[in-house]
Design an enzyme around this catalytic site. Structure first.
Site: not given
Length: 267
Positions: A23, A25, A110, A112, A182, A188, A228
């Protein structure tokens, strides 16, 4: 002695093809995209009989990536699609557009998107249903925030996320879904769930699907880990029984993505 059911589960587990997604992003210029494709992605050694590899560039770069990509064992995915089809929805990219572009995959849900763009469970479920109805495969992201893990709500959170989708789709639609667990606190941040923590949740997800959808679906669906993932921890993570691959963020923009893809061959 093992029962036939246990043996069948083992056979199916072995037959689940490893899935590794990159991904990207909201990253990379056109020049950086070209460099990454030429120096890393086109050189990936992917065994199509054992693993499936996708990359998800920024939407506006998809046609560029399609022209640059020569590795026939790497597929391209969208990072997101809308809850609506064609129409007066300014700024949206519908699953119809992604299908028309020749793609087969999209990421949906996701963390985010959930966190920054208010995509609650019901919106994620609607997007998932629409994408599948248009012919796309969905990488469905679920996971808990740090405060939810610390208050022992991890399973409640991921089960609610799964239930929202289950209420919108049919059993056969799970053939078009890869679940990506996730934990939000590990995305991250440099923090990674231990292999044991990840395996515990992956097993719980599979058990929930067996109980609430279908045992056959549960044994065959791929559940991948994100948070991560890097070249140092991928080997230990992939050896866990219910971890079928990865959704990789930052490391997918670096040469170490090669090692992560290679780790899939351990299954």
């Amino acid at each position: 002695q093992s029962t036939w059911g246990e043996l069948l589960y083992i056979i199916i587990m072995i037959s689940r093809k490893v899935f590794i997604g990159g991904n990207w992003k909201c990253n990379l210029t056109v020049a950086q995209t070209e460099e990454l494709i030429n120096s890393v992605i086109n050189k990936l050694d992917v065994d199509p009989n054992r693993e499936e590899v996708i990359i998800a560039p920024v939407s506006i770069h998809i046609p560029i990536v399609q022209k640059l990509l020569t590795n026939q064992n790497v597929q391209i995915s969208a990072q997101n699609t809308s809850a609506t089809s064609f129409g007066a929805f300014t700024g949206e990219i519908s699953p119809d557009h992604i299908v028309d572009q020749g793609l087969r995959w999209t990421i949906i849900g996701h963390s985010e998107r959930r966190q920054y763009y208010n995509e609650v469970n019901e919106v994620v479920a609607k997007k998932t249903q629409l994408a599948i109805s248009k012919g796309l495969n969905v990488i469905l992201c679920i996971g808990e925030r740090l405060e939810e893990r610390e208050s022992n709500q991890t399973l409640q959170v991921v089960e609610a996320q799964l239930q929202a989708v289950a209420s919108q789709i049919q059993k056969e639609h799970y053939n078009n879904i890869v679940v990506a667990y996730e934990p939000v606190w590990a995305i991250g941040t440099g923090k990674t769930a231990t292999p044991e923590q990840a395996q515990e949740v992956h097993l719980a997800i599979r058990q929930w699907i067996a109980k609430n959808v279908d045992e056959g679906v549960a044994s065959q669906i791929r559940i991948i880990y994100g948070g991560s993932v890097n070249e140092k921890n991928c080997g230990e993570l992939i050896r866990q029984q219910d971890i079928d691959g990865f959704l990789v963020g930052g490391a997918s923009l670096k040469p170490e993505f090669v090692q992560i893809v290679e780790s899939g061959k351990q299954k």
